[in-house]
Design a protein around this motif. Structure first.
Motif, short mmCIF file in Angstrom:
data_model
loop_
_atom_site.label_atom_id
_atom_site.label_comp_id
_atom_site.label_asym_id
_atom_site.label_seq_id
_atom_site.Cartn_x
_atom_site.Cartn_y
_atom_site.Cartn_z
N LYS A 11 14.50 71.61 -29.80
CA LYS A 11 14.64 70.59 -30.71
C LYS A 11 16.15 70.60 -31.53
N LYS A 12 16.37 71.71 -32.13
CA LYS A 12 17.80 71.72 -32.74
C LYS A 12 18.67 71.10 -31.86
N ASP A 13 18.73 71.33 -30.50
CA ASP A 13 19.83 70.65 -29.45
C ASP A 13 19.76 69.26 -29.38
N VAL A 14 18.61 68.80 -29.59
CA VAL A 14 18.19 67.37 -29.39
C VAL A 14 18.83 66.72 -30.67
N MET A 15 18.61 67.52 -31.58
CA MET A 15 19.12 66.96 -33.02
C MET A 15 20.41 66.60 -32.96
N LYS A 16 21.24 67.74 -32.56
CA LYS A 16 22.56 67.67 -32.61
C LYS A 16 23.15 66.67 -31.83
N ALA A 17 22.63 66.66 -30.48
CA ALA A 17 22.99 65.41 -29.77
C ALA A 17 22.86 64.28 -30.05
N ALA A 41 11.22 69.47 -27.16
CA ALA A 41 12.59 68.88 -27.12
C ALA A 41 12.62 67.69 -26.31
N GLN A 42 12.03 67.85 -25.12
CA GLN A 42 11.98 66.80 -24.18
C GLN A 42 11.42 65.45 -24.71
N GLU A 43 10.12 65.68 -25.47
CA GLU A 43 9.52 64.61 -26.19
C GLU A 43 10.26 63.88 -27.22
N LEU A 44 11.01 64.92 -28.00
CA LEU A 44 11.96 64.17 -28.94
C LEU A 44 13.13 63.29 -28.60
N ALA A 45 13.62 64.00 -27.38
CA ALA A 45 14.93 63.40 -26.74
C ALA A 45 14.30 62.01 -26.19
N ASP A 46 13.05 61.96 -25.68
CA ASP A 46 12.38 60.67 -25.07
C ASP A 46 12.34 59.64 -26.55
N VAL A 47 12.01 59.99 -27.58
CA VAL A 47 12.05 59.21 -28.70
C VAL A 47 13.17 58.61 -29.49
N LEU A 48 14.12 59.64 -29.39
CA LEU A 48 15.34 59.26 -30.00
C LEU A 48 16.56 58.52 -28.96
N GLY A 49 16.23 58.90 -27.85
CA GLY A 49 17.22 58.21 -26.86
C GLY A 49 18.17 59.16 -26.16
N VAL A 50 17.90 60.39 -26.35
CA VAL A 50 18.79 61.35 -25.92
C VAL A 50 18.68 61.66 -24.40
N LYS A 51 19.53 61.77 -23.64
CA LYS A 51 19.39 61.59 -22.21
C LYS A 51 19.69 63.51 -21.92
#
Length: 99
Positions: A11-17, A41-51
């Motif tokens: 999740k930390k990686d997704v937050m940085k991205a 992390a994948q779920e958070l990326a889907d919510v935030l829009g990080v690919k």
């Protein structure tokens, strides 16, 4: 690039991205080479829009990322096709140039 790390995508990686979403969404990406992506992390990326691009072969990862960039480029062209003509021809008039 903004960060390089060894280990699974968390999740930390997704937050940085996701900080790049403020500037340009095409840069809010994670390239995961031969690593696992945690479910949260994948779920958070889907919510935030990080690919997140994931591959076990570096060339496949590169190809996926470049295809994504080309897709974004085509979307931009479609969005602005009523304003700009691609490609265009310009003629520079010598008496009207400014330094």
């Amino acid at each position: 690039y903004a960060n390089i790390r060894i280990g699974p995508v968390v999740k930390k990686d997704v937050m940085k991205a996701s900080t790049m979403l403020e500037h340009d969404s095409q840069y809010a990406t994670i390239l995961a080479f031969d690593v696992k992506v945690e479910r949260d992390a994948q779920e958070l990326a889907d919510v935030l829009g990080v690919k997140i691009f994931q591959a076990d072969i570096i060339y496949h990862l590169f190809d996926k990322f470049m295809a994504y960039r080309e897709e974004l480029k085509q979307k931009k062209r479609e969005e602005f096709k009523h304003i700009a003509v691609f490609p265009c021809k310009l003629k520079i008039l010598p008496q009207l140039t400014f330094s």
